[in-house]
Design a protein around this motif. Structure first.
Motif, mmCIF file in Angstrom:
data_model
loop_
_atom_site.group_PDB
_atom_site.id
_atom_site.type_symbol
_atom_site.label_atom_id
_atom_site.label_comp_id
_atom_site.label_asym_id
_atom_site.label_seq_id
_atom_site.Cartn_x
_atom_site.Cartn_y
_atom_site.Cartn_z
ATOM 1 N N MET A 84 4.041 2.071 4.423
ATOM 2 C CA MET A 84 3.620 1.773 2.985
ATOM 3 C C MET A 84 4.427 2.818 1.888
ATOM 4 S SD MET A 84 1.818 -1.012 3.288
ATOM 5 C CE MET A 84 1.384 -0.883 1.252
ATOM 6 N N GLN A 85 4.844 3.728 2.492
ATOM 7 C CA GLN A 85 5.760 4.885 1.838
ATOM 8 C C GLN A 85 6.922 4.188 1.637
ATOM 9 O OE1 GLN A 85 5.866 8.346 4.549
ATOM 10 N NE2 GLN A 85 4.613 9.546 3.001
ATOM 11 N N VAL A 87 7.431 0.879 1.238
ATOM 12 C CA VAL A 87 6.992 -0.306 0.427
ATOM 13 C C VAL A 87 7.164 0.206 -0.923
ATOM 14 C CG1 VAL A 87 5.277 -1.677 -0.408
ATOM 15 C CG2 VAL A 87 5.732 -1.679 1.810
ATOM 16 N N GLU A 88 6.507 1.643 -1.182
ATOM 17 C CA GLU A 88 6.558 2.274 -2.484
ATOM 18 C C GLU A 88 7.784 2.681 -3.057
ATOM 19 O OE1 GLU A 88 2.320 4.449 -2.656
ATOM 20 O OE2 GLU A 88 3.929 5.635 -2.160
ATOM 21 N N ARG A 291 -7.421 9.228 -1.621
ATOM 22 C CA ARG A 291 -6.573 8.068 -2.341
ATOM 23 C C ARG A 291 -5.110 8.616 -2.143
ATOM 24 N NH1 ARG A 291 -9.456 5.882 -7.596
ATOM 25 N NH2 ARG A 291 -9.242 8.282 -8.148
ATOM 26 N N GLY A 292 -4.795 9.131 -1.068
ATOM 27 C CA GLY A 292 -3.356 9.330 -0.993
ATOM 28 C C GLY A 292 -2.830 10.885 -1.164
ATOM 29 N N VAL A 300 0.802 8.903 -0.501
ATOM 30 C CA VAL A 300 1.102 7.836 -0.943
ATOM 31 C C VAL A 300 0.243 7.546 -2.224
ATOM 32 C CG1 VAL A 300 1.545 6.141 1.036
ATOM 33 C CG2 VAL A 300 -0.679 6.616 0.139
ATOM 34 N N LYS A 303 -3.273 3.600 -5.601
ATOM 35 C CA LYS A 303 -3.445 2.080 -5.496
ATOM 36 C C LYS A 303 -2.742 1.417 -4.077
ATOM 37 C CE LYS A 303 -4.609 -0.006 -8.497
ATOM 38 N NZ LYS A 303 -6.158 -0.569 -8.956
ATOM 39 N N THR A 304 -2.256 2.324 -3.511
ATOM 40 C CA THR A 304 -1.481 1.766 -2.201
ATOM 41 C C THR A 304 -2.814 1.854 -1.174
ATOM 42 O OG1 THR A 304 0.605 2.341 -2.652
ATOM 43 C CG2 THR A 304 -0.056 2.236 -0.126
ATOM 44 N N LEU A 307 -4.896 -0.948 -1.858
ATOM 45 C CA LEU A 307 -4.596 -2.116 -1.013
ATOM 46 C C LEU A 307 -4.597 -2.306 0.507
ATOM 47 C CD1 LEU A 307 -2.949 -4.823 -1.465
ATOM 48 C CD2 LEU A 307 -0.836 -3.474 -1.302
ATOM 49 N N MET A 308 -4.626 -1.014 1.053
ATOM 50 C CA MET A 308 -4.399 -1.067 2.294
ATOM 51 C C MET A 308 -5.931 -1.383 3.003
ATOM 52 S SD MET A 308 -1.975 2.286 3.346
ATOM 53 C CE MET A 308 -2.139 2.000 5.127
#
Length: 406
Positions: A84-85, A87-88, A291-292, A300, A303-304, A307-308
């Motif tokens: 996901m990193q 993806v960001e 949250r990251g 992250v 919002k990631t 989503l996860m």
């Protein structure tokens, strides 16, 4: 590991929280069912309970706060965060076809017949395998230990999942893609090597070896100094043994002093290869709860994480509806699956206390964790007995922990 705040001030009933270690000792250590355990319960940035008992090694070496554990499939959430990193950064997307980055999967077929002495018959998949299918285990891939199909038999016969065999991540992907899928991607849920394939994507997209990527982008920033694929020689004295269940008594099956985890694997398994400590994995859980972020470090975006930790199973169904796996780290009813975690979607259906939106996973050596944003709660449980489904300890832990909340 130290308790950092008064449990009462953190919203626990002290007598109920203090009951948990004694319960685990009486039921699992004194009975000989487990050789050891470590339990860490956190609320926010504080540790409300840290308890341990038993021996780290067969020679009687006592468990210690910094004992190193094989965390197996608790590697999966770390690999998922790594993906996901990327993806960001716009380098890959969840709806990208896997063959865009792993062209070996361009012509993969779905099982139609054959196997063993008979060549496989395949058909074209109804849909291309996408990155989201790897992340949520709807790819059609499987595990060799499932013992339920001719395809997982081929995994075993070809020793595809042998970390110290002939495969590195590139040849591993090629070997998997040469075998059929169990079903068309997106059609069902099957616990599988999907996250190992995610690790291969991370490696190709980033241009870094998977261990180097983890170290630079996740482990060092979070201060997880005791998490790695290979136990360094100077830390081998802290590495515990591993046992396998036997009806009479656990049998020693991996001795720390000559364990394969002391040697660098050829295949870096993003699905199950890491060793870690309770303290390190708690830091990872606190990042998820944050949250990251952990302190001033952002791994992250918030919002990631949101989503996860949503249920991504097709149609919003649970694993009762979608699962084809004989072995799973999750209870089925009321449980969805996100991008690297099982998700509690309907507490009533799980029949275990908890919160909607709580997420979790575990490992085959009886390790487990959960993160509950609604209660600002984290748990890390470590032990070293395989397989992980012999005793209902995860269900018991959740029941005991939630019953201790005010």
């Amino acid at each position: 590991m130290e308790i950092t705040a008064d449990p009462d001030a953190l919203g626990f009933v002290p007598e109920r929280l203090s009951y948990i270690p004694g319960y685990l000792k009486d039921k699992y250590i004194k009975s000989g069912k487990l050789k050891n355990f470590q339990l860490t319960i956190g609320r926010g940035d504080d540790v409300a309970l840290f308890a341990q008992a038993g021996v780290a090694r067969d020679d009687g070496t006592p468990i210690a706060a910094d004992t190193l554990y094989r965390i197996a499939s608790m590697t999966k959430p770390i690999t998922s965060i790594a993906f996901m990193q990327l993806v960001e950064r716009g380098l890959v997307a969840l709806d990208d076809p896997v063959h865009r980055f792993l062209p070996e999967f361009s012509d993969v077929g779905v099982y139609k017949g054959g196997g063993g002495a008979v060549p496989f018959l395949t058909r074209a998949p109804d849909a291309s395998m996408r990155m989201i299918d790897l992340m949520r285990h709807t790819s059609g891939l499987t595990y060799g230990f499932q013992n339920r199909s001719n395809i997982d038999l081929a995994y075993r016969e070809q020793k595809i999942e042998n970390w110290h065999g002939s495969h590195d991540l590139d040849s591993y992907v090629a070997a998997l893609a040469a075998l059929p899928l169990e079903f068309s991607p997106g059609e069902a849920w099957n616990y599988s090597v999907s996250t190992d394939v995610v690790g291969a994507v991370v490696q190709r997209v980033s241009g870094q070896k998977l261990d180097a990527y983890f170290a630079e982008h996740i482990l060092r920033p979070l201060g997880m100094k005791d998490t790695f694929f290979t136990v360094p020689k100077k830390k081998l004295d802290r590495f515990g043994d591993c046992w396998t269940w036997n009806p009479k008594a656990p049998v020693l099956t991996d001795r720390a002093e000559n364990s394969l985890w002391g040697k660098k694997p050829k295949l870096l398994s993003g699905g199950g290869g890491l060793v870690s400590t309770s303290a390190d994995y708690l830091r990872f859980c606190r990042m998820l709860l944050g949250r990251g972020t952990l302190g001033d470090v952002r791994i992250v975006g918030r919002k990631t994480i949101e989503l996860m930790t949503r249920n991504h199973l097709p149609g919003g169904g649970d694993l009762t509806k979608h699962s084809r796996a004989l072995f799973s780290e999750a209870q089925n009813a009321g449980t969805g699956f996100g991008l690297g975690f099982a998700i509690t979607d309907d507490v009533a259906k799980t029949m275990i206390p908890g919160s909607q939106g709580e997420y979790y996973w575990g490992g085959m050596y009886s390790t487990a964790f959960f993160v509950d944003p609604a209660e600002d709660l984290t748990m890390v449980f470590m032990s070293q007995l395989q397989p992980s489904n012999i005793y209902p300890i995860r269900r018991e832990l959740k029941t005991l922990i939630y019953s201790a909340l005010r």
